[in-house]
Write a protein that holds these residues in place. Sequence first.
Motif, PDB file in Angstrom:
ATOM      1  N   LYS A  57      17.240  19.864-153.022  1.00  0.00           N
ATOM      2  CA  LYS A  57      18.136  21.010-153.005  1.00  0.00           C
ATOM      3  C   LYS A  57      18.071  21.697-151.637  1.00  0.00           C
ATOM      4  O   LYS A  57      16.987  22.048-151.170  1.00  0.00           O
ATOM      5  CB  LYS A  57      17.754  21.995-154.105  1.00  0.00           C
ATOM      6  CG  LYS A  57      17.961  21.444-155.517  1.00  0.00           C
ATOM      7  CD  LYS A  57      17.614  22.482-156.571  1.00  0.00           C
ATOM      8  CE  LYS A  57      17.869  21.925-157.978  1.00  0.00           C
ATOM      9  NZ  LYS A  57      17.525  22.911-159.028  1.00  0.00           N
ATOM     10  N   PRO A  58      19.218  21.896-150.968  1.00  0.00           N
ATOM     11  CA  PRO A  58      19.219  22.461-149.618  1.00  0.00           C
ATOM     12  C   PRO A  58      18.487  23.798-149.482  1.00  0.00           C
ATOM     13  O   PRO A  58      17.764  24.009-148.509  1.00  0.00           O
ATOM     14  CB  PRO A  58      20.714  22.618-149.314  1.00  0.00           C
ATOM     15  CG  PRO A  58      21.359  21.549-150.126  1.00  0.00           C
ATOM     16  CD  PRO A  58      20.561  21.499-151.405  1.00  0.00           C
ATOM     17  N   ASP A 101      28.499  16.580-146.987  1.00  0.00           N
ATOM     18  CA  ASP A 101      28.407  17.428-148.171  1.00  0.00           C
ATOM     19  C   ASP A 101      27.136  18.263-148.134  1.00  0.00           C
ATOM     20  O   ASP A 101      27.136  19.447-148.493  1.00  0.00           O
ATOM     21  CB  ASP A 101      28.450  16.566-149.430  1.00  0.00           C
ATOM     22  CG  ASP A 101      27.362  15.488-149.443  1.00  0.00           C
ATOM     23  OD1 ASP A 101      27.035  14.939-148.364  1.00  0.00           O
ATOM     24  OD2 ASP A 101      26.835  15.205-150.533  1.00  0.00           O
ATOM     25  N   ARG A 102      26.033  17.661-147.675  1.00  0.00           N
ATOM     26  CA  ARG A 102      24.764  18.398-147.588  1.00  0.00           C
ATOM     27  C   ARG A 102      24.792  19.425-146.461  1.00  0.00           C
ATOM     28  O   ARG A 102      24.132  20.461-146.545  1.00  0.00           O
ATOM     29  CB  ARG A 102      23.601  17.421-147.385  1.00  0.00           C
ATOM     30  CG  ARG A 102      23.170  16.728-148.671  1.00  0.00           C
ATOM     31  CD  ARG A 102      21.924  15.895-148.456  1.00  0.00           C
ATOM     32  NE  ARG A 102      20.779  16.675-148.013  1.00  0.00           N
ATOM     33  CZ  ARG A 102      20.016  17.417-148.805  1.00  0.00           C
ATOM     34  NH1 ARG A 102      20.290  17.514-150.100  1.00  0.00           N
ATOM     35  NH2 ARG A 102      18.970  18.073-148.312  1.00  0.00           N
ATOM     36  N   LYS A 107      27.423  21.202-145.621  1.00  0.00           N
ATOM     37  CA  LYS A 107      28.134  22.360-146.177  1.00  0.00           C
ATOM     38  C   LYS A 107      27.236  23.156-147.119  1.00  0.00           C
ATOM     39  O   LYS A 107      27.174  24.392-147.050  1.00  0.00           O
ATOM     40  CB  LYS A 107      29.383  21.875-146.915  1.00  0.00           C
ATOM     41  CG  LYS A 107      30.300  22.985-147.402  1.00  0.00           C
ATOM     42  CD  LYS A 107      31.569  22.408-148.006  1.00  0.00           C
ATOM     43  CE  LYS A 107      32.505  23.525-148.458  1.00  0.00           C
ATOM     44  NZ  LYS A 107      33.771  22.983-149.032  1.00  0.00           N
ATOM     45  N   GLU A 108      26.519  22.453-147.987  1.00  0.00           N
ATOM     46  CA  GLU A 108      25.610  23.118-148.922  1.00  0.00           C
ATOM     47  C   GLU A 108      24.461  23.793-148.171  1.00  0.00           C
ATOM     48  O   GLU A 108      24.032  24.907-148.513  1.00  0.00           O
ATOM     49  CB  GLU A 108      25.053  22.099-149.911  1.00  0.00           C
ATOM     50  CG  GLU A 108      26.097  21.524-150.864  1.00  0.00           C
ATOM     51  CD  GLU A 108      25.537  20.370-151.682  1.00  0.00           C
ATOM     52  OE1 GLU A 108      24.334  20.094-151.545  1.00  0.00           O
ATOM     53  OE2 GLU A 108      26.298  19.753-152.451  1.00  0.00           O
ATOM     54  N   LYS A 143      25.467  27.138-146.497  1.00  0.00           N
ATOM     55  CA  LYS A 143      25.498  28.238-147.471  1.00  0.00           C
ATOM     56  C   LYS A 143      24.082  28.710-147.796  1.00  0.00           C
ATOM     57  O   LYS A 143      23.823  29.922-147.871  1.00  0.00           O
ATOM     58  CB  LYS A 143      26.207  27.775-148.747  1.00  0.00           C
ATOM     59  CG  LYS A 143      27.698  27.517-148.586  1.00  0.00           C
ATOM     60  CD  LYS A 143      28.307  27.041-149.898  1.00  0.00           C
ATOM     61  CE  LYS A 143      29.800  26.763-149.758  1.00  0.00           C
ATOM     62  NZ  LYS A 143      30.397  26.256-151.018  1.00  0.00           N
ATOM     63  N   ALA A 144      23.178  27.758-147.972  1.00  0.00           N
ATOM     64  CA  ALA A 144      21.795  28.118-148.285  1.00  0.00           C
ATOM     65  C   ALA A 144      21.156  28.876-147.127  1.00  0.00           C
ATOM     66  O   ALA A 144      20.436  29.863-147.331  1.00  0.00           O
ATOM     67  CB  ALA A 144      20.993  26.855-148.594  1.00  0.00           C
TER      68      ALA A 144
END
Length: 450
Positions: free
Chosen positions: A9-10, A307-308, A310-311, A314-315
Amino acid sequence: MKENLLNGKPLKTLFLFTLPIIGGNIFQLFYTLADTLIVGQTIGENALAAVGSTSVFIYFILIFIQGMTNGFSIVLAQAAGEKDDEKIMKSIASSIIISILFIAVVTAITLIFTNDIVRLMKTPEEISKDAAIYLAVIMAGTGATVLYNLSSNILRALGDSKTPLITLVFSSVLNVVLDIAFIVPLKMGVAGAAIATVLAQLLSGILCFAIGVRKHKALRLTKASFKKDKSIFNKNFRLSMIMGFQMSIMCIGQLVMQASVNNLGTVAIAGYTAATKADQLSILVNNAFIASIASYVAQNFGARRMDRIKEGTKAALIITETSAIIMILIMMAVEPFLADIFVSDPSPEINDYIRTFFIITLPFYPVLALLSIFRTTVQSMGNSRAPFIACIVELFARCIASIVLGSIFGYAGIIFSSPLAWIGADSIVIPAYLKMMRKFNAVTATQQYM
């Protein structure tokens, strides 16, 4: 153990990876804080002003080194994401060659022009001699600064954020011990403080690289690793110089600010120095997130995991904005005590200068956090244009505002130039990031449709 930046999880991954970097940066802050604290308490207000009057120029060189080695780490992290061992070793070797050339040039130039730099900074005559001595010793130790930053950024690019922390804990304690020994019983003055800083950072760099060689096979370079690969060398040179230049451009504006404050006299310099030394805590926390997100984004970009990215962005925003709020509360708590901490017998005016600094800058910490994440993310995905333009905007905003507002509102106007610069830079990098993400989403949608 190293963090796997390509999986998990990022939010958790970035948080765990960043914690040791924050710890390392805080201990690195002890280098300059120990100098400032011990100098102010044992030698006096003028000595504190002497150290502070050149601090922005020293920071100018340090920030270029950090930008340069961050550039190396992005190229290396992309290679690590591709899982290309030969490219990893050649990238490390080329970064070492470029660093050696940089050390030789910068050390020679700064030592030759030390007195000219002190005059350029409009340092008051009564503290110019001590300022020149402190600056000369620190600049003679440029190699030590490069060694630590290069070693630590190489390890972070490989996913190891713990080793730099371990080496800094030991060397930071040593720095404090050497500061006290050189200044109090040996009475070496500001030169002793500078020598202690250089020696401690040199040991930190040596330990970091030595432990890294033992833990990571990629650092066990061979003669073949140094065989010039034009593509890798040019990529390292281009990105390192661009990032170093971008970081230094930001600092040029701070040099203008320092020169403007120097015009206000010794008391203003001492108050500004004490405030900026405390403010460095928030800067170093931001720098930890910069180093963390740079390695994260570069590795995932090398692995084509958009995709990671972008995630992860946000994190990172959640973490940095939370951190900004915490830093505001910490600065509000320590501000009333800073004058007494840094100066043995502070004049009343010093407190006013410190308080004004924080009243103006604290509300804009969240704006700086946005800038740190978006600029680094865009840079780590290979877009160097937008961050460069943002740095130019930041430079002009800081310089023009510090001169114009300083002439109208005095010290408060000079300080307000920093928030204006952050806002200007944000207006460039945030749209650039959103544009890149929209482009990625459009490509993804097209591929799925096809």
